[in-house]
Design a protein around this motif. Structure first.
Motif, PDB file in Angstrom:
ATOM      1  N   PHE A  82      82.899  51.105  34.971  1.00 34.12           N
ATOM      2  CA  PHE A  82      83.148  50.684  33.593  1.00 34.12           C
ATOM      3  C   PHE A  82      83.904  49.357  33.593  1.00 34.12           C
ATOM      4  N   GLY A  83      83.500  48.474  32.696  1.00 32.95           N
ATOM      5  CA  GLY A  83      84.163  47.178  32.582  1.00 32.95           C
ATOM      6  C   GLY A  83      83.503  46.096  33.401  1.00 32.95           C
ATOM      7  N   TYR A  84      82.422  46.464  34.103  1.00 35.16           N
ATOM      8  CA  TYR A  84      81.688  45.498  34.911  1.00 35.16           C
ATOM      9  C   TYR A  84      80.239  45.448  34.424  1.00 35.16           C
ATOM     10  N   CYS A  85      79.654  44.279  34.478  1.00 33.51           N
ATOM     11  CA  CYS A  85      78.269  44.095  34.052  1.00 33.51           C
ATOM     12  C   CYS A  85      77.339  44.898  34.966  1.00 33.51           C
ATOM     13  N   SER A  86      76.428  45.628  34.357  1.00 35.45           N
ATOM     14  CA  SER A  86      75.496  46.443  35.142  1.00 35.45           C
ATOM     15  C   SER A  86      74.454  45.598  35.862  1.00 35.45           C
ATOM     16  N   ASP A  87      74.300  44.328  35.455  1.00 30.05           N
ATOM     17  CA  ASP A  87      73.324  43.445  36.115  1.00 30.05           C
ATOM     18  C   ASP A  87      73.956  42.596  37.218  1.00 30.05           C
ATOM     19  N   CYS A  88      75.017  41.865  36.858  1.00 29.24           N
ATOM     20  CA  CYS A  88      75.578  40.904  37.814  1.00 29.24           C
ATOM     21  C   CYS A  88      76.896  41.358  38.438  1.00 29.24           C
ATOM     22  N   GLY A  89      77.540  42.366  37.871  1.00 31.55           N
ATOM     23  CA  GLY A  89      78.784  42.874  38.430  1.00 31.55           C
ATOM     24  C   GLY A  89      80.045  42.158  37.977  1.00 31.55           C
ATOM     25  N   GLU A  90      79.889  41.127  37.158  1.00 31.98           N
ATOM     26  CA  GLU A  90      81.061  40.402  36.648  1.00 31.98           C
ATOM     27  C   GLU A  90      81.838  41.281  35.664  1.00 31.98           C
ATOM     28  N   ASP A  91      83.126  40.932  35.459  1.00 27.95           N
ATOM     29  CA  ASP A  91      83.947  41.659  34.485  1.00 27.95           C
ATOM     30  C   ASP A  91      83.399  41.449  33.082  1.00 27.95           C
ATOM     31  N   LEU A  92      83.378  42.531  32.300  1.00 29.86           N
ATOM     32  CA  LEU A  92      83.000  42.417  30.893  1.00 29.86           C
ATOM     33  C   LEU A  92      84.197  41.913  30.104  1.00 29.86           C
ATOM     34  N   GLU A  93      83.929  41.185  29.050  1.00 27.49           N
ATOM     35  CA  GLU A  93      84.974  40.628  28.225  1.00 27.49           C
ATOM     36  C   GLU A  93      85.700  41.765  27.491  1.00 27.49           C
ATOM     37  N   PRO A  94      87.047  41.846  27.624  1.00 29.50           N
ATOM     38  CA  PRO A  94      87.807  42.916  26.958  1.00 29.50           C
ATOM     39  C   PRO A  94      87.610  42.935  25.442  1.00 29.50           C
ATOM     40  N   ALA A  95      87.434  41.768  24.842  1.00 28.33           N
ATOM     41  CA  ALA A  95      87.230  41.722  23.383  1.00 28.33           C
ATOM     42  C   ALA A  95      85.936  42.435  23.004  1.00 28.33           C
ATOM     43  N   ARG A  96      84.906  42.272  23.800  1.00 27.08           N
ATOM     44  CA  ARG A  96      83.626  42.945  23.517  1.00 27.08           C
ATOM     45  C   ARG A  96      83.757  44.451  23.719  1.00 27.08           C
ATOM     46  N   LEU A  97      84.438  44.853  24.780  1.00 28.10           N
ATOM     47  CA  LEU A  97      84.612  46.283  25.035  1.00 28.10           C
ATOM     48  C   LEU A  97      85.463  46.950  23.961  1.00 28.10           C
ATOM     49  N   SER A  98      86.422  46.218  23.412  1.00 27.75           N
ATOM     50  CA  SER A  98      87.256  46.820  22.367  1.00 27.75           C
ATOM     51  C   SER A  98      86.458  47.060  21.092  1.00 27.75           C
ATOM     52  N   VAL A  99      85.437  46.257  20.854  1.00 27.79           N
ATOM     53  CA  VAL A  99      84.569  46.447  19.692  1.00 27.79           C
ATOM     54  C   VAL A  99      83.571  47.559  19.955  1.00 27.79           C
ATOM     55  N   ASP A 100      82.967  47.547  21.150  1.00 28.28           N
ATOM     56  CA  ASP A 100      81.965  48.552  21.495  1.00 28.28           C
ATOM     57  C   ASP A 100      82.062  48.880  22.986  1.00 28.28           C
ATOM     58  N   PRO A 101      82.688  50.021  23.318  1.00 26.81           N
ATOM     59  CA  PRO A 101      82.860  50.354  24.730  1.00 26.81           C
ATOM     60  C   PRO A 101      81.561  50.762  25.436  1.00 26.81           C
ATOM     61  N   THR A 102      80.460  50.814  24.705  1.00 24.62           N
ATOM     62  CA  THR A 102      79.191  51.192  25.328  1.00 24.62           C
ATOM     63  C   THR A 102      78.436  50.000  25.897  1.00 24.62           C
ATOM     64  N   ILE A 103      78.959  48.809  25.725  1.00 27.87           N
ATOM     65  CA  ILE A 103      78.278  47.594  26.196  1.00 27.87           C
ATOM     66  C   ILE A 103      78.207  47.610  27.721  1.00 27.87           C
ATOM     67  N   PRO A 104      76.987  47.535  28.286  1.00 26.35           N
ATOM     68  CA  PRO A 104      76.864  47.597  29.745  1.00 26.35           C
ATOM     69  C   PRO A 104      76.727  46.228  30.434  1.00 26.35           C
ATOM     70  N   ARG A 105      76.478  45.176  29.637  1.00 22.68           N
ATOM     71  CA  ARG A 105      76.177  43.881  30.248  1.00 22.68           C
ATOM     72  C   ARG A 105      77.043  42.776  29.669  1.00 22.68           C
ATOM     73  N   CYS A 106      77.298  41.747  30.493  1.00 19.24           N
ATOM     74  CA  CYS A 106      78.067  40.585  30.054  1.00 19.24           C
ATOM     75  C   CYS A 106      77.195  39.714  29.135  1.00 19.24           C
ATOM     76  N   MET A 107      77.828  38.751  28.492  1.00 19.71           N
ATOM     77  CA  MET A 107      77.099  37.885  27.566  1.00 19.71           C
ATOM     78  C   MET A 107      76.020  37.071  28.288  1.00 19.71           C
ATOM     79  N   SER A 108      76.319  36.595  29.492  1.00 17.09           N
ATOM     80  CA  SER A 108      75.333  35.803  30.225  1.00 17.09           C
ATOM     81  C   SER A 108      74.065  36.589  30.520  1.00 17.09           C
ATOM     82  N   CYS A 109      74.239  37.822  30.983  1.00 15.87           N
ATOM     83  CA  CYS A 109      73.064  38.652  31.293  1.00 15.87           C
ATOM     84  C   CYS A 109      72.361  39.125  30.027  1.00 15.87           C
TER      85      CYS A 109
END
Length: 112
Positions: A82-109
């Protein structure tokens, strides 16, 4: 991700799952089969009942999809993904996770 943050996300996910369960219970009656009784209900009322039934079924489908995303997020928490992009493995942005904790991918992916 630090353990206290994970507990906050876990609690929020469980709360959302409980809310979905309550909404499912409320929506059960609206999804029942519309009976054809021309004595009690006119044609327009029947059409309205059918439309309400269709909307209730669509809402149930959306809740089921949301439940799947929440359960997937819980699985990611349990497997320390949790907290890591399912595609590239980078950290997910905390602001995005606070809005929706179900987000599996970073903005780039997500953008591709």
């Amino acid at each position: 991700m630090p353990a206290p943050d994970l507990e906050v996300y876990r609690a929020e996910i469980h709360q959302r799952l409980e809310e979905l369960k309550v909404e499912d219970a409320r929506g059960k009656d609206a999804q029942k089969t519309v009976e054809l009784d021309q004595q009690a209900v006119g044609r327009l009322s029947r059409m309205d009942a059918l439309q309400n039934q269709a909307m209730a079924k669509a809402q149930a489908t959306r809740r089921a999809a949301q439940r799947q995303r929440l359960m997937a997020a819980l699985a990611r928490i349990e497997s320390d993904e949790f907290g890591y992009c399912s595609d590239c493995g980078e950290d997910l942005e905390p602001a995005r996770l606070s809005v929706d904790p179900t987000i599996p991918r970073c903005m780039s992916c997500t953008r591709g």
